[in-house]
Design a protein around this motif. Structure first.
Motif, PDB file in Angstrom:
ATOM      1  N   VAL A  73     -13.241  84.622  48.691  1.00  0.00           N
ATOM      2  CA  VAL A  73     -13.365  83.318  48.024  1.00  0.00           C
ATOM      3  C   VAL A  73     -12.407  83.292  46.839  1.00  0.00           C
ATOM      4  CG1 VAL A  73     -14.988  81.681  46.981  1.00  0.00           C
ATOM      5  CG2 VAL A  73     -15.817  83.370  48.621  1.00  0.00           C
ATOM      6  N   GLN A  74     -11.615  82.198  46.700  1.00  0.00           N
ATOM      7  CA  GLN A  74     -10.695  82.116  45.579  1.00  0.00           C
ATOM      8  C   GLN A  74     -10.581  80.701  45.036  1.00  0.00           C
ATOM      9  OE1 GLN A  74      -9.626  84.200  48.219  1.00  0.00           O
ATOM     10  NE2 GLN A  74      -9.515  82.405  49.537  1.00  0.00           N
ATOM     11  N   VAL A  75     -10.188  80.644  43.756  1.00  0.00           N
ATOM     12  CA  VAL A  75      -9.844  79.371  43.118  1.00  0.00           C
ATOM     13  C   VAL A  75      -8.325  79.300  43.089  1.00  0.00           C
ATOM     14  CG1 VAL A  75     -10.000  77.948  41.043  1.00  0.00           C
ATOM     15  CG2 VAL A  75     -11.927  79.434  41.695  1.00  0.00           C
ATOM     16  N   LEU A  76      -7.779  78.188  43.602  1.00  0.00           N
ATOM     17  CA  LEU A  76      -6.333  77.954  43.595  1.00  0.00           C
ATOM     18  C   LEU A  76      -6.037  76.873  42.565  1.00  0.00           C
ATOM     19  CD1 LEU A  76      -5.796  77.753  47.465  1.00  0.00           C
ATOM     20  CD2 LEU A  76      -5.712  79.777  45.990  1.00  0.00           C
ATOM     21  N   GLU A  77      -4.984  77.081  41.784  1.00  0.00           N
ATOM     22  CA  GLU A  77      -4.600  76.096  40.779  1.00  0.00           C
ATOM     23  C   GLU A  77      -3.142  75.705  40.988  1.00  0.00           C
ATOM     24  OE1 GLU A  77      -5.798  75.913  36.279  1.00  0.00           O
ATOM     25  OE2 GLU A  77      -3.905  77.011  36.416  1.00  0.00           O
ATOM     26  N   GLY A  78      -2.855  74.423  40.819  1.00  0.00           N
ATOM     27  CA  GLY A  78      -1.477  73.946  40.933  1.00  0.00           C
ATOM     28  C   GLY A  78      -1.426  72.440  40.980  1.00  0.00           C
ATOM     29  N   GLU A  79      -0.222  71.916  40.981  1.00  0.00           N
ATOM     30  CA  GLU A  79      -0.005  70.473  41.064  1.00  0.00           C
ATOM     31  C   GLU A  79      -0.591  69.952  42.385  1.00  0.00           C
ATOM     32  OE1 GLU A  79       1.387  68.989  38.415  1.00  0.00           O
ATOM     33  OE2 GLU A  79       1.161  67.026  39.380  1.00  0.00           O
ATOM     34  N   GLY A  80      -1.520  69.023  42.302  1.00  0.00           N
ATOM     35  CA  GLY A  80      -2.115  68.457  43.522  1.00  0.00           C
ATOM     36  C   GLY A  80      -2.742  69.498  44.427  1.00  0.00           C
ATOM     37  N   ALA A  81      -3.416  70.485  43.831  1.00  0.00           N
ATOM     38  CA  ALA A  81      -3.898  71.655  44.582  1.00  0.00           C
ATOM     39  C   ALA A  81      -4.830  71.301  45.741  1.00  0.00           C
ATOM     40  CB  ALA A  81      -4.593  72.633  43.636  1.00  0.00           C
ATOM     41  N   VAL A  82      -5.670  70.284  45.576  1.00  0.00           N
ATOM     42  CA  VAL A  82      -6.646  69.961  46.625  1.00  0.00           C
ATOM     43  C   VAL A  82      -5.924  69.542  47.901  1.00  0.00           C
ATOM     44  CG1 VAL A  82      -8.506  68.393  47.303  1.00  0.00           C
ATOM     45  CG2 VAL A  82      -8.495  69.374  45.007  1.00  0.00           C
ATOM     46  N   LEU A  83      -5.022  68.572  47.784  1.00  0.00           N
ATOM     47  CA  LEU A  83      -4.296  68.082  48.966  1.00  0.00           C
ATOM     48  C   LEU A  83      -3.313  69.115  49.490  1.00  0.00           C
ATOM     49  CD1 LEU A  83      -3.279  64.323  48.756  1.00  0.00           C
ATOM     50  CD2 LEU A  83      -4.328  65.584  50.652  1.00  0.00           C
ATOM     51  N   LYS A  84      -2.661  69.816  48.557  1.00  0.00           N
ATOM     52  CA  LYS A  84      -1.681  70.822  48.978  1.00  0.00           C
ATOM     53  C   LYS A  84      -2.356  71.891  49.837  1.00  0.00           C
ATOM     54  CE  LYS A  84       1.814  71.893  46.325  1.00  0.00           C
ATOM     55  NZ  LYS A  84       2.573  72.429  45.161  1.00  0.00           N
ATOM     56  N   ASN A  85      -3.543  72.351  49.388  1.00  0.00           N
ATOM     57  CA  ASN A  85      -4.261  73.360  50.176  1.00  0.00           C
ATOM     58  C   ASN A  85      -4.674  72.794  51.528  1.00  0.00           C
ATOM     59  OD1 ASN A  85      -5.599  75.848  50.731  1.00  0.00           O
ATOM     60  ND2 ASN A  85      -7.539  74.899  50.126  1.00  0.00           N
ATOM     61  N   ARG A  86      -5.103  71.536  51.553  1.00  0.00           N
ATOM     62  CA  ARG A  86      -5.509  70.940  52.840  1.00  0.00           C
ATOM     63  C   ARG A  86      -4.315  70.813  53.785  1.00  0.00           C
ATOM     64  NH1 ARG A  86     -10.665  69.496  53.043  1.00  0.00           N
ATOM     65  NH2 ARG A  86     -10.453  67.936  54.690  1.00  0.00           N
ATOM     66  N   ASP A  87      -3.143  70.488  53.223  1.00  0.00           N
ATOM     67  CA  ASP A  87      -1.924  70.442  54.054  1.00  0.00           C
ATOM     68  C   ASP A  87      -1.586  71.827  54.601  1.00  0.00           C
ATOM     69  OD1 ASP A  87      -1.643  67.748  53.650  1.00  0.00           O
ATOM     70  OD2 ASP A  87      -0.085  67.926  52.109  1.00  0.00           O
TER      71      ASP A  87
END
Ligand code: CMP
Length: 140
Positions: A73-87
């Motif tokens: 389990v991890q937390v990802l941080e970045g510009e637009g992270a939610v959509l970027k991860n889904r892409d």
């Protein structure tokens, strides 16, 4: 905006020994891992995490699968992270996932689909808090 999202590498991908390969997808695409832990979820923890799906026909199989082995389990941080991860993950059903996505490359089925990612910033906040006390999240 800089966002955070919760990512889970599911038991199938942990068993396939591709945690590092999936982490590289995140890092190569501007997502920073700012918290992480490996856990073997209890039934109660898995049911609580997926509580929004409680009434869905796939709930029981989903919980059984998620407790079948350890997850990362991890937390990802970045510009637009939610959509970027889904892409980066691709469609929920690996058969529908675009070539080059995590699910197209590493997943077998809609249950054993390698990764989970929050679907919106609001859900991300709830999911992050479920696994990580604020003091265990290390932004910059
Ligand atoms: P996840 O993003 O972890 O959120 C719920 C999970 O339920 C989903 O990924 C799939 O692995 C699983 N699932 C099984 N069947 C379905 C379905 N018909 N629709 C959506 N999710 C499903």
């Amino acid at each position: 905006a800089v966002e955070r999202t919760l990512s889970i590498i599911k038991p199938d991908a942990v068993a396939k020994n591709v945690i590092g390969k999936i982490y590289s997808r995140f890092e190569d695409n501007g997502l920073k891992i700012i918290a992480a832990r490996m856990i073997h979820l209890s039934r109660q923890e898995a049911e609580g995490f997926y509580a929004v799906h409680r009434e869905r026909p796939f709930f029981k199989d989903l919980v059984e699968f998620m407790i079948s082995g350890p997850v990362m389990v991890q937390v990802l941080e970045g510009e637009g992270a939610v959509l970027k991860n889904r892409d980066l993950m691709g469609a929920t059903d690996p058969k529908q996932a675009a070539p080059g996505t995590i699910r197209a490359d590493f997943a077998q089925s809609i249950d054993a689909n390698a990764v989970h990612g929050s679907d919106a910033p609001e859900t991300a906040a709830v999911e992050i808090a479920y696994f990580f006390p604020a003091l265990n999240v290390y932004s910059r």
